[in-house]
Design a protein around this motif. Sequence first.
Motif, PDB file in Angstrom:
ATOM      1  N   TYR A  80      20.093  -2.986   2.576  1.00 35.95           N
ATOM      2  CA  TYR A  80      20.126  -2.833   4.029  1.00 35.95           C
ATOM      3  C   TYR A  80      21.213  -1.840   4.407  1.00 35.95           C
ATOM      4  O   TYR A  80      21.915  -1.309   3.545  1.00 35.95           O
ATOM      5  N   ASP A  81      21.330  -1.594   5.693  1.00 37.44           N
ATOM      6  CA  ASP A  81      22.302  -0.628   6.213  1.00 37.44           C
ATOM      7  C   ASP A  81      22.189   0.697   5.455  1.00 37.44           C
ATOM      8  O   ASP A  81      23.180   1.283   5.029  1.00 37.44           O
ATOM      9  N   ILE A  82      20.961   1.154   5.304  1.00 39.13           N
ATOM     10  CA  ILE A  82      20.696   2.395   4.562  1.00 39.13           C
ATOM     11  C   ILE A  82      21.050   3.574   5.450  1.00 39.13           C
ATOM     12  O   ILE A  82      20.570   3.689   6.582  1.00 39.13           O
ATOM     13  N   GLN A  83      21.922   4.424   4.930  1.00 34.98           N
ATOM     14  CA  GLN A  83      22.367   5.609   5.661  1.00 34.98           C
ATOM     15  C   GLN A  83      22.400   6.774   4.680  1.00 34.98           C
ATOM     16  O   GLN A  83      23.211   6.792   3.761  1.00 34.98           O
ATOM     17  N   GLY A  84      21.490   7.700   4.888  1.00 39.52           N
ATOM     18  CA  GLY A  84      21.423   8.846   3.986  1.00 39.52           C
ATOM     19  C   GLY A  84      20.999   8.404   2.598  1.00 39.52           C
ATOM     20  O   GLY A  84      19.941   7.810   2.434  1.00 39.52           O
ATOM     21  N   ASP A  85      21.868   8.676   1.611  1.00 36.18           N
ATOM     22  CA  ASP A  85      21.510   8.373   0.225  1.00 36.18           C
ATOM     23  C   ASP A  85      22.154   7.098  -0.304  1.00 36.18           C
ATOM     24  O   ASP A  85      22.166   6.860  -1.508  1.00 36.18           O
ATOM     25  N   ILE A  86      22.671   6.231   0.591  1.00 37.07           N
ATOM     26  CA  ILE A  86      23.331   4.999   0.162  1.00 37.07           C
ATOM     27  C   ILE A  86      22.874   3.822   1.020  1.00 37.07           C
ATOM     28  O   ILE A  86      22.593   3.974   2.209  1.00 37.07           O
ATOM     29  N   GLY A  87      22.761   2.670   0.367  1.00 41.28           N
ATOM     30  CA  GLY A  87      22.445   1.435   1.073  1.00 41.28           C
ATOM     31  C   GLY A  87      23.282   0.304   0.511  1.00 41.28           C
ATOM     32  O   GLY A  87      23.773   0.380  -0.621  1.00 41.28           O
ATOM     33  N   GLU A  88      23.456  -0.740   1.306  1.00 40.01           N
ATOM     34  CA  GLU A  88      24.228  -1.887   0.838  1.00 40.01           C
ATOM     35  C   GLU A  88      23.301  -2.901   0.166  1.00 40.01           C
ATOM     36  O   GLU A  88      22.325  -3.358   0.752  1.00 40.01           O
ATOM     37  N   TYR A  89      23.632  -3.236  -1.054  1.00 37.96           N
ATOM     38  CA  TYR A  89      22.903  -4.216  -1.860  1.00 37.96           C
ATOM     39  C   TYR A  89      23.587  -5.554  -1.640  1.00 37.96           C
ATOM     40  O   TYR A  89      24.796  -5.666  -1.768  1.00 37.96           O
ATOM     41  N   GLY A  90      22.822  -6.572  -1.285  1.00 40.39           N
ATOM     42  CA  GLY A  90      23.458  -7.860  -1.063  1.00 40.39           C
ATOM     43  C   GLY A  90      22.475  -8.944  -0.700  1.00 40.39           C
ATOM     44  O   GLY A  90      21.297  -8.867  -1.047  1.00 40.39           O
ATOM     45  N   ARG A  91      22.997  -9.956   0.029  1.00 36.96           N
ATOM     46  CA  ARG A  91      22.231 -11.149   0.375  1.00 36.96           C
ATOM     47  C   ARG A  91      21.687 -11.807  -0.885  1.00 36.96           C
ATOM     48  O   ARG A  91      20.667 -12.484  -0.863  1.00 36.96           O
ATOM     49  N   GLU A  92      22.373 -11.579  -1.997  1.00 33.10           N
ATOM     50  CA  GLU A  92      21.871 -12.033  -3.291  1.00 33.10           C
ATOM     51  C   GLU A  92      22.340 -13.448  -3.600  1.00 33.10           C
ATOM     52  O   GLU A  92      23.519 -13.758  -3.581  1.00 33.10           O
ATOM     53  N   VAL A  93      21.376 -14.287  -3.879  1.00 32.28           N
ATOM     54  CA  VAL A  93      21.653 -15.634  -4.376  1.00 32.28           C
ATOM     55  C   VAL A  93      20.479 -15.995  -5.287  1.00 32.28           C
ATOM     56  O   VAL A  93      19.325 -15.770  -4.943  1.00 32.28           O
ATOM     57  N   ASN A 114      13.102   4.840  -6.604  1.00 34.08           N
ATOM     58  CA  ASN A 114      11.718   5.319  -6.578  1.00 34.08           C
ATOM     59  C   ASN A 114      11.039   5.210  -5.216  1.00 34.08           C
ATOM     60  O   ASN A 114      10.167   6.008  -4.904  1.00 34.08           O
ATOM     61  N   VAL A 115      11.427   4.222  -4.411  1.00 33.26           N
ATOM     62  CA  VAL A 115      10.781   4.033  -3.119  1.00 33.26           C
ATOM     63  C   VAL A 115      11.657   4.550  -1.973  1.00 33.26           C
ATOM     64  O   VAL A 115      11.198   5.283  -1.113  1.00 33.26           O
ATOM     65  N   LEU A 116      12.931   4.169  -2.004  1.00 30.20           N
ATOM     66  CA  LEU A 116      13.831   4.542  -0.910  1.00 30.20           C
ATOM     67  C   LEU A 116      14.551   5.872  -1.139  1.00 30.20           C
ATOM     68  O   LEU A 116      15.165   6.403  -0.225  1.00 30.20           O
ATOM     69  N   HIS A 117      14.516   6.385  -2.364  1.00 29.94           N
ATOM     70  CA  HIS A 117      15.141   7.656  -2.735  1.00 29.94           C
ATOM     71  C   HIS A 117      16.656   7.648  -2.521  1.00 29.94           C
ATOM     72  O   HIS A 117      17.245   8.653  -2.109  1.00 29.94           O
ATOM     73  N   LEU A 118      17.272   6.496  -2.802  1.00 33.03           N
ATOM     74  CA  LEU A 118      18.727   6.390  -2.705  1.00 33.03           C
ATOM     75  C   LEU A 118      19.367   6.920  -3.981  1.00 33.03           C
ATOM     76  O   LEU A 118      18.782   6.849  -5.060  1.00 33.03           O
ATOM     77  N   LYS A 119      20.582   7.421  -3.836  1.00 32.02           N
ATOM     78  CA  LYS A 119      21.356   7.880  -4.995  1.00 32.02           C
ATOM     79  C   LYS A 119      22.479   6.914  -5.346  1.00 32.02           C
ATOM     80  O   LYS A 119      22.985   6.929  -6.458  1.00 32.02           O
ATOM     81  N   ARG A 120      22.855   6.077  -4.362  1.00 31.85           N
ATOM     82  CA  ARG A 120      23.959   5.132  -4.578  1.00 31.85           C
ATOM     83  C   ARG A 120      23.665   3.838  -3.831  1.00 31.85           C
ATOM     84  O   ARG A 120      22.951   3.838  -2.836  1.00 31.85           O
ATOM     85  N   ILE A 121      24.271   2.783  -4.331  1.00 32.85           N
ATOM     86  CA  ILE A 121      24.287   1.524  -3.600  1.00 32.85           C
ATOM     87  C   ILE A 121      25.734   1.049  -3.540  1.00 32.85           C
ATOM     88  O   ILE A 121      26.563   1.429  -4.374  1.00 32.85           O
ATOM     89  N   CYS A 122      26.018   0.261  -2.545  1.00 35.74           N
ATOM     90  CA  CYS A 122      27.331  -0.361  -2.453  1.00 35.74           C
ATOM     91  C   CYS A 122      27.138  -1.864  -2.344  1.00 35.74           C
ATOM     92  O   CYS A 122      26.053  -2.336  -1.991  1.00 35.74           O
ATOM     93  N   TYR A 123      28.154  -2.589  -2.721  1.00 35.46           N
ATOM     94  CA  TYR A 123      28.124  -4.044  -2.646  1.00 35.46           C
ATOM     95  C   TYR A 123      29.448  -4.488  -2.055  1.00 35.46           C
ATOM     96  O   TYR A 123      30.476  -3.898  -2.334  1.00 35.46           O
TER      97      TYR A 123
END
Length: 184
Positions: A80-93, A114-123
């Motif tokens: 979520y909170d996808i901005q440009g080439d980065i999105g936040e990975y979370g809500r994981e349980v 492959n789907v969102l074309h992101l280059k980075r994720i943050c947590y």
Amino acid sequence: MVYPEVIHGMFVDLRSITLDDAEFSYNIRADKRNRETVGQLAPSLEAQKDFIRWQMQEPNDYYFVVLNKKGERIGLVGIYDIQGDIGEYGREVNIGEPAEIMEVGIVMACFCVNVLHLKRICYVIYANNVGNINNAQKRGGVCLKEIERSGNKAFYFEQSLEIETDGAKKVRLTLERLHRKYKN
């Protein structure tokens, strides 16, 4: 936002959350084993349903139910909170087996590339969530700073999705070996 397809892995499948998953998502997040590490817990089942309704309409926000290969719900994860080439990975349980839990990160990384074309994720991971911190590091996440979230000490990680780190490669190869072993 609803992703219309089921995402298949070797040990797990991911599908977009629906209102039918509200009770599961509320209960797994409220479970005493998880509630200290999952962030803000909805105050009621109805509030969880409201969040899911909001999330399903929210652009650049994907929330998945994790299913084992028996079709049982064993977890949640989002990007979520996808901005440009980065999105936040979370809500994981997750309450699945170790191989299932580790594969979620790989399947999500593939979706992000492959789907969102992101280059980075943050947590952002709470300091008391040692299991997720270890998994983030195994997948190639680098802790960049200590922060506070919801009044709790947390760590901000970033991970490049353009290269497979040694740790991520080791996890992927281990999962592939396990899959071959159990498939035969």
